[in-house]
Design a protein around this motif. Structure first.
Motif, PDB file in Angstrom:
ATOM      1  N   SER A  26       5.354   1.413  -6.232  1.00 45.87           N
ATOM      2  CA  SER A  26       4.626   2.293  -7.148  1.00 45.87           C
ATOM      3  C   SER A  26       5.439   3.501  -7.606  1.00 45.87           C
ATOM      4  O   SER A  26       5.055   4.166  -8.564  1.00 45.87           O
ATOM      5  CB  SER A  26       3.328   2.780  -6.500  1.00 45.87           C
ATOM      6  N   ASN A  83       1.137   7.880  -8.849  1.00 44.16           N
ATOM      7  CA  ASN A  83       2.387   7.156  -8.665  1.00 44.16           C
ATOM      8  C   ASN A  83       3.252   7.350  -9.907  1.00 44.16           C
ATOM      9  O   ASN A  83       2.893   8.100 -10.810  1.00 44.16           O
ATOM     10  CB  ASN A  83       2.136   5.686  -8.317  1.00 44.16           C
ATOM     11  N   ASN A  84       4.382   6.674  -9.965  1.00 43.53           N
ATOM     12  CA  ASN A  84       5.308   6.871 -11.083  1.00 43.53           C
ATOM     13  C   ASN A  84       4.985   5.981 -12.282  1.00 43.53           C
ATOM     14  O   ASN A  84       5.751   5.923 -13.227  1.00 43.53           O
ATOM     15  CB  ASN A  84       6.752   6.634 -10.624  1.00 43.53           C
ATOM     16  N   HIS A  85       3.841   5.294 -12.226  1.00 44.83           N
ATOM     17  CA  HIS A  85       3.441   4.430 -13.331  1.00 44.83           C
ATOM     18  C   HIS A  85       2.144   4.907 -13.981  1.00 44.83           C
ATOM     19  O   HIS A  85       1.527   4.183 -14.752  1.00 44.83           O
ATOM     20  CB  HIS A  85       3.298   2.980 -12.843  1.00 44.83           C
TER      21      HIS A  85
END
Length: 105
Positions: A26, A83-85
């Motif tokens: 993630s 998260n990074n998304h």
């Protein structure tokens, strides 16, 4: 005691955690699954900013995720964890943020 809660307790005791690993994708491409990081304890004096990567507990789950936003509500600072998304985990107070990533190995 789970692995994550054990490391949270170490950070609450003021101990730095070297080479902490967490599985999952993630946080790609910033962090790969099981890529080690260094975590320093977060205290009331720690300055936290948007885009800091922190080790925290949101709704009963532990994450090494980003601070996506910061707000003040009822005179308390709250941090939005994501998260990074772009998936938002939720809002937490400082007491639920245990560590801050200072090094990615």
């Amino acid at each position: 005691m789970s692995k994550a809660s054990y490391f949270a307790s170490l950070l609450q005791q003021g101990k730095t955690v070297e080479k902490y690993k967490e599985a999952g994708n993630s946080m790609l491409p910033i962090l790969k699954s099981n890529q080690p990081v260094t975590l320093i304890p977060v205290t009331e004096e720690t300055v936290l900013r948007v885009n800091d990567i922190v080790f925290c507990k949101v709704k009963g789950n532990y994450y090494t995720h980003l601070i996506a936003a910061i707000r003040t509500r009822n005179s308390q600072v709250e941090y939005q964890i994501a998260n990074n998304h772009g998936f938002i985990n939720g809002w937490v107070k400082n007491k639920n943020i245990f560590g801050k990533v200072t090094k990615i190995w």
